[in-house]
Design a protein around this motif. Structure first.
Motif, PDB file in Angstrom:
ATOM      1  N   GLU A 152       0.848  -1.186   0.000  1.00  0.00           N
ATOM      2  CA  GLU A 152       0.000   0.000   0.000  1.00  0.00           C
ATOM      3  C   GLU A 152       0.892   1.247   0.000  1.00  0.00           C
ATOM      4  OE1 GLU A 152      -2.608  -0.202   3.345  1.00  0.00           O
ATOM      5  OE2 GLU A 152      -3.564  -2.065   2.681  1.00  0.00           O
ATOM      6  N   VAL A 153       0.522   2.222  -0.819  1.00  0.00           N
ATOM      7  CA  VAL A 153       1.304   3.449  -0.947  1.00  0.00           C
ATOM      8  C   VAL A 153       0.373   4.639  -0.748  1.00  0.00           C
ATOM      9  CG1 VAL A 153       2.918   4.763  -2.365  1.00  0.00           C
ATOM     10  CG2 VAL A 153       2.745   2.270  -2.654  1.00  0.00           C
ATOM     11  N   ARG A 154       0.807   5.579   0.075  1.00  0.00           N
ATOM     12  CA  ARG A 154       0.060   6.819   0.280  1.00  0.00           C
ATOM     13  C   ARG A 154       0.983   7.993   0.008  1.00  0.00           C
ATOM     14  NH1 ARG A 154      -2.450   3.089   3.145  1.00  0.00           N
ATOM     15  NH2 ARG A 154      -4.736   3.200   3.272  1.00  0.00           N
ATOM     16  N   GLN A 155       0.569   8.839  -0.921  1.00  0.00           N
ATOM     17  CA  GLN A 155       1.326  10.033  -1.270  1.00  0.00           C
ATOM     18  C   GLN A 155       0.545  11.259  -0.802  1.00  0.00           C
ATOM     19  OE1 GLN A 155       2.495   8.001  -5.498  1.00  0.00           O
ATOM     20  NE2 GLN A 155       2.830  10.200  -5.377  1.00  0.00           N
ATOM     21  N   THR A 156       1.198  12.068   0.016  1.00  0.00           N
ATOM     22  CA  THR A 156       0.543  13.239   0.608  1.00  0.00           C
ATOM     23  C   THR A 156       1.293  14.501   0.218  1.00  0.00           C
ATOM     24  OG1 THR A 156      -0.243  11.944   2.499  1.00  0.00           O
ATOM     25  CG2 THR A 156      -0.147  14.341   2.768  1.00  0.00           C
ATOM     26  N   LEU A 157       0.553  15.500  -0.240  1.00  0.00           N
ATOM     27  CA  LEU A 157       1.138  16.809  -0.502  1.00  0.00           C
ATOM     28  C   LEU A 157       0.658  17.773   0.578  1.00  0.00           C
ATOM     29  CD1 LEU A 157       2.993  18.005  -2.734  1.00  0.00           C
ATOM     30  CD2 LEU A 157       0.955  19.163  -3.594  1.00  0.00           C
ATOM     31  N   ILE A 158       1.593  18.512   1.154  1.00  0.00           N
ATOM     32  CA  ILE A 158       1.309  19.459   2.237  1.00  0.00           C
ATOM     33  C   ILE A 158       1.721  20.846   1.758  1.00  0.00           C
ATOM     34  CG2 ILE A 158       1.782  20.045   4.648  1.00  0.00           C
ATOM     35  CD1 ILE A 158       2.819  16.994   4.810  1.00  0.00           C
ATOM     36  N   ASN A 159       0.822  21.783   1.845  1.00  0.00           N
ATOM     37  CA  ASN A 159       1.102  23.140   1.377  1.00  0.00           C
ATOM     38  C   ASN A 159       1.549  24.021   2.542  1.00  0.00           C
ATOM     39  OD1 ASN A 159       1.297  25.540   0.040  1.00  0.00           O
ATOM     40  ND2 ASN A 159      -0.892  25.757  -0.403  1.00  0.00           N
ATOM     41  N   ASP A 160       2.827  24.362   2.558  1.00  0.00           N
ATOM     42  CA  ASP A 160       3.371  25.252   3.577  1.00  0.00           C
ATOM     43  C   ASP A 160       3.418  26.702   3.103  1.00  0.00           C
ATOM     44  OD1 ASP A 160       3.835  23.198   5.450  1.00  0.00           O
ATOM     45  OD2 ASP A 160       5.719  22.658   4.484  1.00  0.00           O
ATOM     46  N   SER A 161       2.842  26.971   1.935  1.00  0.00           N
ATOM     47  CA  SER A 161       2.784  28.326   1.413  1.00  0.00           C
ATOM     48  C   SER A 161       1.656  29.105   2.104  1.00  0.00           C
ATOM     49  CB  SER A 161       2.523  28.310  -0.095  1.00  0.00           C
ATOM     50  OG  SER A 161       3.458  27.511  -0.775  1.00  0.00           O
ATOM     51  N   ASN A 162       1.613  30.397   1.825  1.00  0.00           N
ATOM     52  CA  ASN A 162       0.513  31.212   2.335  1.00  0.00           C
ATOM     53  C   ASN A 162      -0.531  31.475   1.261  1.00  0.00           C
ATOM     54  OD1 ASN A 162       1.828  33.021   0.699  1.00  0.00           O
ATOM     55  ND2 ASN A 162       2.446  34.421   2.337  1.00  0.00           N
ATOM     56  N   ALA A 163      -0.468  30.700   0.163  1.00  0.00           N
ATOM     57  CA  ALA A 163      -1.426  30.831  -0.930  1.00  0.00           C
ATOM     58  C   ALA A 163      -1.751  29.443  -1.476  1.00  0.00           C
ATOM     59  CB  ALA A 163      -0.849  31.701  -2.043  1.00  0.00           C
ATOM     60  N   PRO A 164      -2.911  29.255  -2.106  1.00  0.00           N
ATOM     61  CA  PRO A 164      -3.254  27.960  -2.687  1.00  0.00           C
ATOM     62  C   PRO A 164      -2.234  27.546  -3.754  1.00  0.00           C
ATOM     63  CG  PRO A 164      -5.188  29.367  -2.558  1.00  0.00           C
ATOM     64  CD  PRO A 164      -4.011  30.240  -2.243  1.00  0.00           C
ATOM     65  N   ALA A 165      -1.898  26.257  -3.783  1.00  0.00           N
ATOM     66  CA  ALA A 165      -0.908  25.718  -4.722  1.00  0.00           C
ATOM     67  C   ALA A 165      -1.557  24.663  -5.611  1.00  0.00           C
ATOM     68  CB  ALA A 165       0.257  25.110  -3.958  1.00  0.00           C
ATOM     69  N   PRO A 166      -1.328  24.720  -6.929  1.00  0.00           N
ATOM     70  CA  PRO A 166      -1.883  23.714  -7.835  1.00  0.00           C
ATOM     71  C   PRO A 166      -1.027  22.457  -7.827  1.00  0.00           C
ATOM     72  CG  PRO A 166      -0.615  25.289  -9.097  1.00  0.00           C
ATOM     73  CD  PRO A 166      -0.555  25.748  -7.663  1.00  0.00           C
ATOM     74  N   PHE A 167      -1.664  21.314  -8.073  1.00  0.00           N
ATOM     75  CA  PHE A 167      -0.881  20.071  -8.084  1.00  0.00           C
ATOM     76  C   PHE A 167      -1.626  18.954  -8.795  1.00  0.00           C
ATOM     77  CE2 PHE A 167      -3.714  19.457  -4.567  1.00  0.00           C
ATOM     78  CZ  PHE A 167      -3.961  18.094  -4.514  1.00  0.00           C
ATOM     79  N   VAL A 168      -0.833  18.001  -9.241  1.00  0.00           N
ATOM     80  CA  VAL A 168      -1.277  16.674  -9.674  1.00  0.00           C
ATOM     81  C   VAL A 168      -0.263  15.698  -9.109  1.00  0.00           C
ATOM     82  CG1 VAL A 168      -1.605  15.108 -11.622  1.00  0.00           C
ATOM     83  CG2 VAL A 168      -2.363  17.488 -11.812  1.00  0.00           C
TER      84      VAL A 168
END
Length: 319
Positions: A152-168
């Motif tokens: 099982e694999v879990r990939q998590t993106l965490i935004n440490d910016s002060n603005a919304p960040a786009p991602f895929v």
């Protein structure tokens, strides 16, 4: 793992170096996995000694992006260009032959250890604000050998910016079924729509699957050489399942959760040492999502997003 590298007299006896950095070995029952420091990659997953993913030598980086994880975008951005609030963003061109920015910003990055046990490892790397992607985000990847011995694999993106960040987010595993002849395997993918791409593999439209892009009833791998993204996946119990099966009833399956609405199928004759290889790539969005908006998500400041996928197998044949 057995080393394929030539010993270096300058390296102390008993000390092994790897082109992909530190190797994290996971064991549970007859399941075994190797995860790399570089790109938080899956170098190997096997059951009862049967290799279920493609692998590579100690002195090599992953050929054909085998096993790497992808953030903050998967696949490609056309010309490396996208727009943020009307302002042009220029990413580095990393696929020179097609003039695209490919496979995110962490393919050549080392991931730091967050947590480790006999059955699991969690690694993390940071994307710092830079030209083309002015955001501070962390990509955390956990690999776990579950009680049923599946991976099982879990990939998590965490935004440490002060603005919304786009991602895929995405991953790039190649599946195999031990020493079974790859051309005789059948690939089944429950997907109803294909993305129609140009010669640079940038999607331009979509259409119902047909011919060699219709895997719903299975297709013989030996008849395929394809590089295509599929969507409109069938989810059963919260997961879509893509299966490589042998004539004797054995099979290996990649599953992805409902956060991953796309899968990219890449069947190639160019993976070193293999007559044909099959990549089954779970993705939350397709190529060029930063421009098309298809599958693109925006992560609010301080928030996190997780996608999950995994691999399991049936190794007892019908005979």
């Amino acid at each position: 793992m057995t080393s394929s590298a030539t010993p270096d007299a300058s390296i102390p006896a008993g000390f092994q170096t790897y082109a992909t950095g530190r190797q994290y070995e996971l064991r549970r029952g007859d399941a075994f996995a190797v995860v790399t420091e570089l790109a938080a990659g899956l170098r190997l997953y096997s059951r009862a000694g049967v290799q279920l993913t493609e692998t590579y030598g100690d002195a090599e980086i992953s050929p054909g992006a085998a096993g790497i994880t992808l953030a903050p975008w998967a696949n490609r951005v056309e010309d490396g260009v996208w727009y943020l609030d009307g302002k042009k963003q220029q990413l580095d061109i990393t696929e020179v032959s097609r003039n695209n920015a490919s496979h995110g910003l962490l393919r050549n990055s080392a991931y730091s250890l967050v947590d480790e046990s006999q059955y699991s490892v969690t690694l993390e790397a940071t994307v710092f604000p830079q030209h083309g992607y002015p955001f501070l985000v962390r990509h955390r990847v956990q690999y776990l050998l579950a009680e049923d011995l599946g991976l099982e694999v879990r990939q998590t993106l965490i935004n440490d910016s002060n603005a919304p960040a786009p991602f895929v987010l995405g991953a790039h595993p190649y599946l195999r079924l031990g020493d079974a002849e790859v051309d005789q395997l059948t690939l089944t993918v429950a997907a109803g729509t294909r993305l129609v791409a140009d010669q640079r593999l940038i999607p331009r439209s979509s259409e119902p699957v047909s011919g060699d892009s219709d895997f719903r009833s299975g297709q013989r791998v030996g008849d395929l050489e394809i590089d295509v993204a599929l969507t409109d996946l069938t989810f059963d119990g919260g997961a879509a399942r893509h299966v490589l099966s042998a004539p004797d009833g054995r099979s290996v399956t990649l599953w992805q959760d409902e956060s991953c609405g796309y899968v990219h199928i890449f069947v190639t004759t160019e993976l070193p040492g293999r007559p044909r290889a099959v990549a089954i790539e779970p993705m939350t969005g397709p190529a060029n999502a930063f421009n098309s908006g298809d599958g693109l998500r925006w992560l609010s400041a301080g928030e996190a997003f997780t996608m999950a996928w995994g691999i399991d197998a049936v190794l007892v044949g019908a005979g």
